[in-house]
Motif scaffolding. Structure first.
Motif, short mmCIF file in Angstrom:
data_model
loop_
_atom_site.label_atom_id
_atom_site.label_comp_id
_atom_site.label_asym_id
_atom_site.label_seq_id
_atom_site.Cartn_x
_atom_site.Cartn_y
_atom_site.Cartn_z
N UNK A 152 -7.09 -75.29 35.84
CA UNK A 152 -8.42 -75.04 36.37
C UNK A 152 -8.87 -73.60 36.30
N UNK A 153 -8.02 -72.70 35.83
CA UNK A 153 -8.38 -71.29 35.72
C UNK A 153 -9.45 -71.10 34.64
N UNK A 154 -10.55 -70.41 34.94
CA UNK A 154 -11.55 -70.14 33.90
C UNK A 154 -10.92 -69.40 32.73
N UNK A 155 -11.24 -69.85 31.54
CA UNK A 155 -10.67 -69.27 30.32
C UNK A 155 -11.71 -68.38 29.66
N UNK A 156 -11.31 -67.17 29.34
CA UNK A 156 -12.20 -66.20 28.72
C UNK A 156 -11.68 -65.82 27.34
N UNK A 157 -12.57 -65.26 26.55
CA UNK A 157 -12.22 -64.72 25.23
C UNK A 157 -13.11 -63.51 25.00
N UNK A 158 -12.89 -62.82 23.91
CA UNK A 158 -13.76 -61.71 23.51
C UNK A 158 -14.24 -62.00 22.10
N UNK A 159 -15.34 -62.73 22.02
CA UNK A 159 -15.94 -63.13 20.75
C UNK A 159 -17.20 -62.31 20.50
N UNK A 160 -17.67 -62.27 19.25
CA UNK A 160 -18.92 -61.55 18.99
C UNK A 160 -20.09 -62.19 19.73
N UNK A 161 -20.96 -61.36 20.25
CA UNK A 161 -22.14 -61.83 20.96
C UNK A 161 -23.28 -62.09 19.98
N UNK A 162 -24.02 -63.15 20.23
CA UNK A 162 -25.25 -63.40 19.49
C UNK A 162 -26.32 -62.46 20.03
N UNK A 163 -26.28 -61.21 19.56
CA UNK A 163 -27.14 -60.18 20.12
C UNK A 163 -28.61 -60.52 19.92
N UNK A 164 -28.97 -61.01 18.73
CA UNK A 164 -30.38 -61.30 18.49
C UNK A 164 -30.84 -62.51 19.28
N UNK A 165 -29.93 -63.46 19.55
CA UNK A 165 -30.28 -64.57 20.42
C UNK A 165 -30.57 -64.11 21.83
N UNK A 166 -29.78 -63.15 22.30
CA UNK A 166 -30.03 -62.57 23.63
C UNK A 166 -31.36 -61.84 23.62
N UNK A 167 -31.63 -61.07 22.57
CA UNK A 167 -32.90 -60.34 22.49
C UNK A 167 -34.09 -61.31 22.52
N UNK A 168 -33.95 -62.43 21.81
CA UNK A 168 -35.04 -63.40 21.73
C UNK A 168 -35.29 -64.10 23.06
N UNK A 169 -34.26 -64.13 23.93
CA UNK A 169 -34.40 -64.79 25.23
C UNK A 169 -35.16 -63.95 26.24
N UNK A 170 -35.40 -62.68 25.90
CA UNK A 170 -36.05 -61.79 26.85
C UNK A 170 -37.43 -62.29 27.23
N UNK A 171 -37.80 -62.09 28.45
CA UNK A 171 -39.16 -62.40 28.88
C UNK A 171 -40.13 -61.61 28.03
N UNK A 172 -41.19 -62.26 27.60
CA UNK A 172 -42.15 -61.59 26.73
C UNK A 172 -42.04 -62.05 25.29
N UNK A 173 -40.89 -62.65 24.91
CA UNK A 173 -40.75 -63.19 23.56
C UNK A 173 -41.70 -64.37 23.44
#
Length: 315
Positions: A152-173
């Motif tokens: 049940x322990x949350x599992x984490x990783x360090x993968x590349x972020x979809x930076x442009x997807x995050x940018x597109x999610x910004x309010x105002x897009x």
């Protein structure tokens, strides 16, 4: 906490006396800085906090009237040395992917982005403030989407972020001109908080003595040179690593203290009792001091954590 994505506990989590209860969270963080004006401007203009109080020696910043960060001018204290334990980063948690995109817009316009990662449970941006203190700005994925290990322990990783997807999610897009021409959003939204603190320590076993055996956090994901600990089934309220081989206690500028906020006076007293018991049976040196709103622990690396109940007013 309920099974939502606010990350401060879980109704199904353990409420044993030897563990911090659900609802435990990080409160304020405090930094000692040389240039109060420049550092205050960074956390206001790049991170998006509001200056709530300011005098020549101290600035308090936060969101929606809630204090999150205290900056203390200490120009006479030396800069942190390469061997000193201390802060890896202060992690500001925003309530949505859109808010993370807004933070990315501020960083791109006004500062520099040092890294960006997808941790499976969260999406994160990394940068340093003007005095070299690490900063993370992140948003949690909904808790029901977190991958977990068989226990049940949350599992984490360090993968590349979809930076442009995050940018597109910004309010105002979606407004005329699209995300690239949208105005920078100056302020982090209501619901932003300090989600976790990540430390650089000299000894992981000494860290566990204070924060796990003493305060009562539970160990989540870990490796030979890193520990993540949390309350209430969160992925981590505290991180600790030995990646850079720190060998001496915190002494220079940087982290001054941070808060762990427990739900009530009973949880506060239970944590105090655990620490007193550990102090009497362990060789790891740490100090506990009473405060008007709770108590403070100075750990084996000289880092102060202030523990108070949520019902008390922060001082």
């Amino acid at each position: 906490m309920t099974a939502t994505d606010d990350g401060d506990g879980d109704a199904a989590a353990s409420d044993r006396d030897d563990r911090l209860p659900p609802g435990t969270r990080i409160g304020r963080a405090a930094l000692r800085v040389a240039d109060l004006d420049e550092t205050t401007a960074f956390y206001r203009d790049v991170v998006g906090l509001v200056v709530l109080d300011r005098d020549p020696e101290r600035a308090t910043l936060g969101v929606d009237g809630t204090p999150l960060l205290v900056l203390e001018r200490d120009a006479d204290r030396p800069a942190r040395s390469r061997t000193d334990a201390g802060l890896f980063h202060t992690a500001f948690r925003v309530p949505s992917r859109a808010a993370l995109g807004e933070a990315l817009g501020r960083v791109r316009e006004r500062w520099r982005l040092d890294g960006a990662s997808d941790h499976l449970v969260s999406e994160a941006l990394y940068l340093d403030d003007p005095e070299g203190n690490g900063v993370e700005i992140y948003r949690d994925r909904p808790r029901g989407e977190w991958p977990t290990d068989p226990d049940g322990t949350p599992r984490m990783a360090t993968d590349p972020l979809d930076v442009e997807g995050v940018a597109a999610a910004a309010a105002g897009e979606g407004e005329e001109g699209g995300a690239d021409s949208a105005a920078v959003v100056d302020r982090a939204p209501a619901g932003t908080d300090v989600g976790h603190i990540h430390l650089e320590v000299t000894s992981l076993s000494a860290f566990e003595t204070v924060y796990v055996d003493g305060l009562g956090f539970e160990v989540g994901m870990s490796g030979p040179d890193v520990r993540f600990v949390a309350a209430g089934g969160y992925h981590h309220h505290l991180g600790a690593n030995t990646w850079r081989g720190r060998t001496t206690p915190a002494a220079g500028r940087g982290v001054a203290w941070f808060e762990v906020v427990v739900p009530d006076a009973a949880a506060l007293e239970a944590a105090r009792s655990r620490l007193n018991a550990v102090a009497g049976e362990n060789e790891v040196e740490f100090a506990v001091a009473e405060r008007a709103d709770g108590f403070a622990v100075t750990d084996a690396d000289g880092i102060e954590v202030q523990v108070r109940a949520a019902e008390t007013q922060s001082l």
